[in-house]
Design a protein around this motif. Structure first.
Motif, PDB file in Angstrom:
ATOM      1  N   GLY A 211       0.874  -1.341  -0.071  1.00 28.94           N
ATOM      2  CA  GLY A 211       0.483   0.079   0.223  1.00 28.94           C
ATOM      3  C   GLY A 211       0.786   1.410  -0.027  1.00 28.94           C
ATOM      4  N   ASP A 212       0.406   2.070   0.460  1.00 30.08           N
ATOM      5  CA  ASP A 212       0.768   3.529  -0.359  1.00 30.08           C
ATOM      6  C   ASP A 212       1.129   3.976   1.845  1.00 30.08           C
ATOM      7  OD1 ASP A 212       0.460   3.804  -1.849  1.00 30.08           O
ATOM      8  OD2 ASP A 212      -1.900   4.608  -2.099  1.00 30.08           O
ATOM      9  N   TYR A 213       2.951   4.203   1.505  1.00 31.66           N
ATOM     10  CA  TYR A 213       3.635   4.694   3.324  1.00 31.66           C
ATOM     11  C   TYR A 213       3.591   6.070   2.966  1.00 31.66           C
ATOM     12  CZ  TYR A 213       1.394   0.209   4.289  1.00 31.66           C
ATOM     13  OH  TYR A 213       1.542  -0.678   4.994  1.00 31.66           O
ATOM     14  N   ILE A 214       4.588   6.712   3.951  1.00 32.67           N
ATOM     15  CA  ILE A 214       5.618   7.965   4.239  1.00 32.67           C
ATOM     16  C   ILE A 214       6.538   7.460   5.455  1.00 32.67           C
ATOM     17  CG2 ILE A 214       5.791  10.026   4.735  1.00 32.67           C
ATOM     18  CD1 ILE A 214       2.557  10.377   4.969  1.00 32.67           C
ATOM     19  N   ILE A 215       7.835   7.605   4.460  1.00 34.15           N
ATOM     20  CA  ILE A 215       8.726   7.686   5.028  1.00 34.15           C
ATOM     21  C   ILE A 215       8.752   8.935   5.746  1.00 34.15           C
ATOM     22  CG2 ILE A 215      11.423   7.694   5.396  1.00 34.15           C
ATOM     23  CD1 ILE A 215      10.954   5.672   2.710  1.00 34.15           C
ATOM     24  N   ARG A 216       9.561   8.939   6.857  1.00 30.64           N
ATOM     25  CA  ARG A 216       9.208  11.019   7.692  1.00 30.64           C
ATOM     26  C   ARG A 216      10.937  10.569   7.682  1.00 30.64           C
ATOM     27  NH1 ARG A 216       5.099  11.679  11.508  1.00 30.64           N
ATOM     28  NH2 ARG A 216       4.183  12.836  10.238  1.00 30.64           N
ATOM     29  N   ILE A 217      12.108  10.988   7.897  1.00 29.31           N
ATOM     30  CA  ILE A 217      13.336  11.651   8.563  1.00 29.31           C
ATOM     31  C   ILE A 217      13.185  12.623   9.384  1.00 29.31           C
ATOM     32  CG2 ILE A 217      15.369  11.897   8.060  1.00 29.31           C
ATOM     33  CD1 ILE A 217      14.081   9.497   7.237  1.00 29.31           C
ATOM     34  N   THR A 218      13.153  12.753  10.499  1.00 27.72           N
ATOM     35  CA  THR A 218      13.658  13.512  11.060  1.00 27.72           C
ATOM     36  C   THR A 218      15.200  14.055  11.871  1.00 27.72           C
ATOM     37  OG1 THR A 218      11.151  14.334  12.452  1.00 27.72           O
ATOM     38  CG2 THR A 218      12.850  15.190  13.114  1.00 27.72           C
ATOM     39  N   VAL A 219      15.731  14.996  11.823  1.00 24.06           N
ATOM     40  CA  VAL A 219      17.404  15.282  11.689  1.00 24.06           C
ATOM     41  C   VAL A 219      17.295  16.087  13.325  1.00 24.06           C
ATOM     42  CG1 VAL A 219      18.130  17.327  10.800  1.00 24.06           C
ATOM     43  CG2 VAL A 219      19.509  15.728  11.581  1.00 24.06           C
ATOM     44  N   ASN A 220      17.983  15.834  14.419  1.00 16.54           N
ATOM     45  CA  ASN A 220      18.141  16.443  15.998  1.00 16.54           C
ATOM     46  C   ASN A 220      16.372  16.589  16.876  1.00 16.54           C
ATOM     47  OD1 ASN A 220      19.551  17.991  18.355  1.00 16.54           O
ATOM     48  ND2 ASN A 220      19.127  19.780  16.640  1.00 16.54           N
ATOM     49  N   PRO A 221      15.748  15.238  16.228  1.00 14.68           N
ATOM     50  CA  PRO A 221      14.812  15.297  16.645  1.00 14.68           C
ATOM     51  C   PRO A 221      14.428  16.077  18.248  1.00 14.68           C
ATOM     52  CG  PRO A 221      15.611  13.015  16.863  1.00 14.68           C
ATOM     53  CD  PRO A 221      16.298  14.035  15.977  1.00 14.68           C
ATOM     54  N   GLY A 249      12.373  23.934  13.011  1.00 15.58           N
ATOM     55  CA  GLY A 249      11.324  23.562  11.594  1.00 15.58           C
ATOM     56  C   GLY A 249      11.698  23.684  10.238  1.00 15.58           C
ATOM     57  N   ASN A 250      12.652  23.219  10.860  1.00 18.55           N
ATOM     58  CA  ASN A 250      13.009  22.735   8.508  1.00 18.55           C
ATOM     59  C   ASN A 250      14.195  21.555   8.733  1.00 18.55           C
ATOM     60  OD1 ASN A 250      16.001  23.708   9.726  1.00 18.55           O
ATOM     61  ND2 ASN A 250      15.878  25.107   8.144  1.00 18.55           N
ATOM     62  N   ASN A 251      13.784  20.355  10.469  1.00 18.42           N
ATOM     63  CA  ASN A 251      14.524  19.588  10.211  1.00 18.42           C
ATOM     64  C   ASN A 251      13.883  18.172   9.566  1.00 18.42           C
ATOM     65  OD1 ASN A 251      16.096  21.054  12.123  1.00 18.42           O
ATOM     66  ND2 ASN A 251      15.659  20.189  13.646  1.00 18.42           N
ATOM     67  N   VAL A 252      12.574  17.995   9.403  1.00 22.81           N
ATOM     68  CA  VAL A 252      11.712  17.593   8.803  1.00 22.81           C
ATOM     69  C   VAL A 252      11.647  17.415   7.489  1.00 22.81           C
ATOM     70  CG1 VAL A 252       9.655  16.231   9.064  1.00 22.81           C
ATOM     71  CG2 VAL A 252      10.550  17.033  10.899  1.00 22.81           C
ATOM     72  N   SER A 253      11.836  15.876   6.315  1.00 21.74           N
ATOM     73  CA  SER A 253      10.811  15.564   5.623  1.00 21.74           C
ATOM     74  C   SER A 253      10.698  14.495   5.697  1.00 21.74           C
ATOM     75  CB  SER A 253      13.016  15.886   4.608  1.00 21.74           C
ATOM     76  OG  SER A 253      13.308  17.176   4.182  1.00 21.74           O
ATOM     77  N   GLU A 254       9.916  13.988   4.620  1.00 19.99           N
ATOM     78  CA  GLU A 254       9.039  13.515   4.103  1.00 19.99           C
ATOM     79  C   GLU A 254       8.811  13.128   2.210  1.00 19.99           C
ATOM     80  OE1 GLU A 254       4.962  13.867   5.704  1.00 19.99           O
ATOM     81  OE2 GLU A 254       5.082  13.677   7.549  1.00 19.99           O
ATOM     82  N   ILE A 255       8.715  11.384   2.087  1.00 22.69           N
ATOM     83  CA  ILE A 255       8.448  11.610   0.749  1.00 22.69           C
ATOM     84  C   ILE A 255       7.030   9.907   0.972  1.00 22.69           C
ATOM     85  CG2 ILE A 255      10.563  11.877  -0.096  1.00 22.69           C
ATOM     86  CD1 ILE A 255      10.625   8.872  -0.152  1.00 22.69           C
TER      87      ILE A 255
END
Length: 283
Positions: A211-221, A249-255
């Motif tokens: 199915g459909d998923y999101i990879i979320r990466i957070t640096v210095n969480p 506020g710019n520590n997260v990226s998702e695909i």
């Protein structure tokens, strides 16, 4: 790996022991902070779902609680550039561990120090919001590749190259120098140990259905410090972070990705047809 000799100090922050953020060149002290981001383009172009055989000797199998054998994995690359106005300069982990500031821990299988809570990897069900954790358990923070133009505003050299390790019964301590220079990135390519989610339940988590998923990466969480746990830096909402930054506020990226039913050994995704791994490089 080599020992970097500091050329100029920029700011000193007390967090149990001194964390010094330095410019890589010049002798004039200047105020500044690092600013870590996640390279979304790199993540988008470097992932694969495929079947792999994971032997018991892999550190990620041991650390991630993965049952040795054949598994369906989602592998991915994460790059965390520093686009701020100063280096992340933490120096020798041996000194941090001796001071008990909670920033580092020794990874027995890797045989070097890892920075705690550097990056959070999450696989999220786009429909239910359920979250799976990756196999990776620690990070050695060093300069891996140039991110911003050189020469240019971030005109800096590669300075942080050594994870560091404590002395053993037969070997002396290895002096470490961990950090990320201004304009450089610490990058964890897809084939490194732990750069994967186990999709078939082989790590004790629920099976990840197609199915459909999101990879979320957070640096210095962000995190909430437990009783007695250090809180080196705080954001405007009062959450703790291991590192001070210009912008949290710019520590997260998702695909967004689609996980297929039967990916096979060749895989599905931008990295399909990559060779199978017979050894596991560790960071």
């Amino acid at each position: 790996m080599k020992k970097w000799i500091a050329l100029s100090a920029t700011i000193v922050l007390a967090v149990g022991i001194t964390l010094t953020f330095q410019k890589a060149k010049g002798s004039t002290a200047a105020a500044g902070k690092p600013d870590l981001i996640v390279d979304q383009k790199r993540l988008l172009q470097n992932w694969v779902v495929r079947d792999e055989k994971l032997p018991a000797s892999f550190c990620s199998v041991q650390e991630g609680g993965v049952t040795p054998g054949e598994h369906t994995l989602l592998r991915f690359t994460v790059s965390t550039p520093n686009i701020g106005t100063a280096d992340v300069n933490l120096g020798d982990p041996n000194a941090h561990v001796a001071a008990g500031d909670g920033l580092y821990e020794y990874a027995t299988c890797h045989r070097h120090f890892h920075f705690r809570h550097y990056t959070l990897y999450e696989l999220i069900d786009a429909n239910t919001g359920f979250v799976w954790r990756a196999a990776k358990r620690g990070f050695c923070m060093i300069d891996v590749e140039k991110y911003q133009a050189y020469p240019g505003p971030a005109n800096s050299d590669r300075n942080y190259l050594s994870c560091g390790a404590p002395a053993t019964a037969t070997e002396p301590a290895i002096v470490g120098n961990q950090g990320i220079s201004l304009g450089w990135a610490d990058t964890y390519v897809w084939k490194l140990g732990g750069q994967y989610f186990v999709l078939d339940g082989g790590d004790g988590q629920p099976v990840v259905p197609p199915g459909d998923y999101i990879i979320r990466i957070t640096v210095n969480p962000p995190f909430t410090a437990a009783a007695g746990e250090p809180c080196p830096a705080k954001d405007s909402l009062g959450f703790c972070h291991q590192l001070p930054e210009l912008d949290y506020g710019n520590n997260v990226s998702e695909i967004q990705i689609t996980i297929p039913d039967h990916p096979g050994k060749q895989g599905v995704g931008p990295l399909k047809n990559q060779p199978q791994l017979t050894a596991e490089p560790i960071d």
